[in-house]
Design a protein around this motif. Sequence first.
Motif, PDB file in Angstrom:
ATOM      1  N   ARG A 113       1.399  -1.379  -0.148  1.00 35.00           N
ATOM      2  CA  ARG A 113       0.056   0.540  -0.172  1.00 35.00           C
ATOM      3  C   ARG A 113       1.463   1.397   0.041  1.00 35.00           C
ATOM      4  N   VAL A 114       0.321   2.256  -1.392  1.00 33.20           N
ATOM      5  CA  VAL A 114       1.413   3.717  -0.964  1.00 33.20           C
ATOM      6  C   VAL A 114       0.734   4.504   0.591  1.00 33.20           C
ATOM      7  N   PHE A 115       2.113   4.836   0.535  1.00 37.27           N
ATOM      8  CA  PHE A 115       2.422   5.762   2.158  1.00 37.27           C
ATOM      9  C   PHE A 115       2.869   4.839   3.501  1.00 37.27           C
ATOM     10  N   ASP A 116       1.871   3.164   3.333  1.00 39.45           N
ATOM     11  CA  ASP A 116       2.822   1.974   4.582  1.00 39.45           C
ATOM     12  C   ASP A 116       4.166   1.787   4.099  1.00 39.45           C
ATOM     13  N   ASP A 117       3.787   1.233   2.674  1.00 36.35           N
ATOM     14  CA  ASP A 117       4.736   0.116   2.319  1.00 36.35           C
ATOM     15  C   ASP A 117       6.004   0.639   0.694  1.00 36.35           C
ATOM     16  N   PHE A 118       5.199   1.697   0.520  1.00 31.99           N
ATOM     17  CA  PHE A 118       5.956   2.213  -0.552  1.00 31.99           C
ATOM     18  C   PHE A 118       5.779   4.086  -0.762  1.00 31.99           C
ATOM     19  N   LEU A 119       6.687   4.714  -1.164  1.00 33.95           N
ATOM     20  CA  LEU A 119       6.554   6.219  -1.330  1.00 33.95           C
ATOM     21  C   LEU A 119       6.577   6.680  -2.837  1.00 33.95           C
ATOM     22  N   PRO A 120       5.865   6.969  -4.064  1.00 32.83           N
ATOM     23  CA  PRO A 120       6.625   6.861  -5.148  1.00 32.83           C
ATOM     24  C   PRO A 120       6.483   8.367  -5.441  1.00 32.83           C
ATOM     25  N   ARG A 121       7.410   8.352  -6.310  1.00 38.81           N
ATOM     26  CA  ARG A 121       7.693  10.348  -6.443  1.00 38.81           C
ATOM     27  C   ARG A 121       8.138  10.233  -7.893  1.00 38.81           C
ATOM     28  N   ARG A 122       7.817  11.805  -8.848  1.00 42.23           N
ATOM     29  CA  ARG A 122       8.371  11.817  -9.635  1.00 42.23           C
ATOM     30  C   ARG A 122       9.796  12.774  -9.877  1.00 42.23           C
ATOM     31  N   LEU A 123      11.341  12.656 -10.184  1.00 43.33           N
ATOM     32  CA  LEU A 123      12.281  13.424  -9.935  1.00 43.33           C
ATOM     33  C   LEU A 123      12.175  14.348 -11.505  1.00 43.33           C
ATOM     34  N   ARG A 124      11.423  13.468 -12.226  1.00 46.80           N
ATOM     35  CA  ARG A 124      11.985  14.531 -13.749  1.00 46.80           C
ATOM     36  C   ARG A 124      10.399  15.200 -14.233  1.00 46.80           C
ATOM     37  N   GLY A 125      11.148  15.395 -15.416  1.00 48.21           N
ATOM     38  CA  GLY A 125       9.549  16.485 -16.201  1.00 48.21           C
ATOM     39  C   GLY A 125       8.524  14.991 -16.534  1.00 48.21           C
ATOM     40  N   GLY A 126       7.865  15.279 -17.439  1.00 49.06           N
ATOM     41  CA  GLY A 126       7.595  13.850 -18.008  1.00 49.06           C
ATOM     42  C   GLY A 126       6.615  12.601 -17.418  1.00 49.06           C
ATOM     43  N   PRO A 196       8.237   9.741  11.309  1.00 49.75           N
ATOM     44  CA  PRO A 196       7.530  10.068  11.094  1.00 49.75           C
ATOM     45  C   PRO A 196       7.091  11.058  10.535  1.00 49.75           C
ATOM     46  N   GLN A 197       7.622  12.535  11.228  1.00 49.11           N
ATOM     47  CA  GLN A 197       7.438  13.350  10.721  1.00 49.11           C
ATOM     48  C   GLN A 197       7.733  13.334   9.404  1.00 49.11           C
ATOM     49  N   PHE A 198       8.603  13.099   9.533  1.00 47.03           N
ATOM     50  CA  PHE A 198       9.737  13.487   7.749  1.00 47.03           C
ATOM     51  C   PHE A 198       9.234  12.233   7.098  1.00 47.03           C
ATOM     52  N   ARG A 199       8.503  11.345   7.269  1.00 47.88           N
ATOM     53  CA  ARG A 199       7.598  10.376   6.058  1.00 47.88           C
ATOM     54  C   ARG A 199       6.577  11.622   5.757  1.00 47.88           C
ATOM     55  N   ASN A 200       6.005  11.892   6.408  1.00 52.15           N
ATOM     56  CA  ASN A 200       4.603  13.569   6.274  1.00 52.15           C
ATOM     57  C   ASN A 200       4.907  14.369   5.822  1.00 52.15           C
ATOM     58  N   ALA A 201       6.800  14.561   4.994  1.00 51.58           N
ATOM     59  CA  ALA A 201       7.265  15.754   4.298  1.00 51.58           C
ATOM     60  C   ALA A 201       7.303  14.832   3.110  1.00 51.58           C
ATOM     61  N   LEU A 202       7.723  13.215   2.633  1.00 53.32           N
ATOM     62  CA  LEU A 202       7.900  13.368   1.985  1.00 53.32           C
ATOM     63  C   LEU A 202       6.563  12.899   0.787  1.00 53.32           C
ATOM     64  N   ARG A 203       5.480  13.207   2.130  1.00 57.05           N
ATOM     65  CA  ARG A 203       3.853  12.296   0.737  1.00 57.05           C
ATOM     66  C   ARG A 203       3.747  14.133   0.361  1.00 57.05           C
ATOM     67  N   GLN A 204       4.342  14.995   0.457  1.00 54.08           N
ATOM     68  CA  GLN A 204       3.856  16.103   0.394  1.00 54.08           C
ATOM     69  C   GLN A 204       3.771  16.375  -1.400  1.00 54.08           C
ATOM     70  N   PRO A 205       3.141  17.049  -2.502  1.00 55.06           N
ATOM     71  CA  PRO A 205       2.366  16.937  -3.544  1.00 55.06           C
ATOM     72  C   PRO A 205       4.578  17.544  -3.944  1.00 55.06           C
ATOM     73  N   SER A 206       5.115  16.948  -5.099  1.00 55.76           N
ATOM     74  CA  SER A 206       5.935  17.096  -6.352  1.00 55.76           C
ATOM     75  C   SER A 206       5.164  18.663  -6.650  1.00 55.76           C
ATOM     76  N   LEU A 207       6.409  19.146  -7.192  1.00 57.91           N
ATOM     77  CA  LEU A 207       6.501  20.413  -8.218  1.00 57.91           C
ATOM     78  C   LEU A 207       6.717  20.175  -9.726  1.00 57.91           C
ATOM     79  N   VAL A 208       6.075  20.071 -10.845  1.00 57.30           N
ATOM     80  CA  VAL A 208       6.947  19.290 -11.857  1.00 57.30           C
ATOM     81  C   VAL A 208       6.427  20.050 -13.400  1.00 57.30           C
ATOM     82  N   MET A 209       7.439  21.151 -13.831  1.00 58.28           N
ATOM     83  CA  MET A 209       6.458  21.206 -15.342  1.00 58.28           C
ATOM     84  C   MET A 209       5.798  20.842 -16.041  1.00 58.28           C
ATOM     85  N   GLY A 210       4.442  21.824 -16.151  1.00 61.17           N
ATOM     86  CA  GLY A 210       3.698  21.083 -17.189  1.00 61.17           C
ATOM     87  C   GLY A 210       3.827  22.153 -18.290  1.00 61.17           C
TER      88      GLY A 210
END
Length: 564
Positions: A113-126, A196-210
Amino acid sequence: MRLLHRTLLALLAPAALSAQTPLPLKHAPAPTSPEITAADLMTRLYIYSDDSLMGRRGGTEYNLRATAYIAAEARAMGLVPAGDSGTYFQNVPLMRETVDTSSTLVVAGATLRVFDDFLPRRLRGGPARSLDGAPVVFGGPVDGTDSLPADVGRGALVVLGPARAGPGGRVQLGGVLARFRDAAGIALTGLERVPPQFRNALRQPSLVMGGAQGTDSSALFLQITTAAAAELLGAPLDGARPGATGRSVQAHLTFLRESAPARNVVAVVPGSDRKLKGEYVAIGAHNDHLGFNTSPVDHDSLRIWNHIVRPEGADDGGKQATPAQQALADSLLAAYRAAHPGTSRKDSIDNGADDDGSGTVSVLEIAQRISSLRTRPRRSILFVWHTGEELGLLGSRWFTDHPTVPRDSIVAQLNIDMIGRGDADDEVGRTKDGTPIHGGPDYLQLVGSRRLSTELGDLVETVNREDHHGLVFDYSIDANGHPANIYCRSDHYSYARYGIPVVFFTTGIHSDYHQVTDEPEYIDYPHMARVASLIEDIALHVADLDHRVVVDQPKPDPNAACRQ
Ligand SMILES: [Zn+2]
């Protein structure tokens, strides 16, 4: 200045410092004069890095508020708007991206499950590549992937174990992403160790170029628990052999996107020469910073601790205190508390006074000075305050891909990022071989000044000498292959990639770099005024030349990755 690499598990311990008494926390603004003065810079920077602007992060309302201040000042000094549709603003189409909370990965019947077991992020555009059906491969420890054959991981979900260097070791994320460029996804284990407090930060939205940019798909980056890694590999992580294949994964991942406000501020002082006014000398800084977090820390403790343990701030993000350093930090903090009773304060805002409040207000001061000159320069001066630099040079990339004046009419770009520090107490960087460098009263780093135009690099030296600015230039950070990679880390590179000669001016890194302690009370305003005056003088010289500064070095491919 943007961070060298994201430190994945950078957990700041309590923090430290200073021999000098800082300036006051608040400063009453006074009217600014046309001259570039320390007092004007101080007035402007206490406004621009005030807590009320909440760290000015691109893609937030605070970035809009910050840019509203810049535009209001530009209007008051009579600059000509040069953004979209006759305004001072060029909108930059950032997107805020979050992962849907119902997202799962299914492997051999088990559901992660997302956030409990894994945390996905896109680091690049596209768009992120699909993980659905991807085989899982063990890539070894995150800091030891070089030994694998080059094609390991192609189209796969690559699981990486903890660093051999142990916790706190620095992970060069850029290197990992480049190493597994063709992977469907890259998963780093150890999510369960993130508090936990850092995990919370990692759940914040990513900002990417549209918009039109970023259509190339890229590997999805995940942080996963050690238990999830065992499910994916079908075997415990301990004892897994690098290159071993695991199970295959079914992915049910949904990302949600919405537009996020961000804008460059663009203005011009028109040139006086009928023929040359269609050419521009660009002067820039970045208007954004990092924002704020929800985990306040004790300001003075953090400052003292970083000064001893992490003299280059976030660039030293993986360093931990030795017992001797911790003892020193504790005693300095105790002494500080004794000398400043009742001043303890929590801090959670990245004010970015130096980064890049210093550049932003210097460009305002330079603009005010040039716009007040009785004899204007022959070429026009283009002022651009870029957004989204901290998110990956996004605003400057957008501006140079979609310039509001013809790109070929920009004869040079002078970039200012972090010019408010650089005294003897600051570790401003290290030489290529790792020797720490400290600043001084006349200290200034120049980066990239001869990478496209020898003439421009020479002109900077001539102006400094003949007009008696008296600054002492340090070029050591500009060495080819320098591991700090500063040439690729601020907005000038967006111009240089198109063959526009640049000079990057900075007083360098310091222990408050990318920390909540980067505040206006620690800025050296007289030093900053001297640097800003030099840059103004250089701009006028370039603008008044009877020819464009000559490009005599090879131009890079504008779409290739930057190399220092
Ligand atoms: Zn920065």
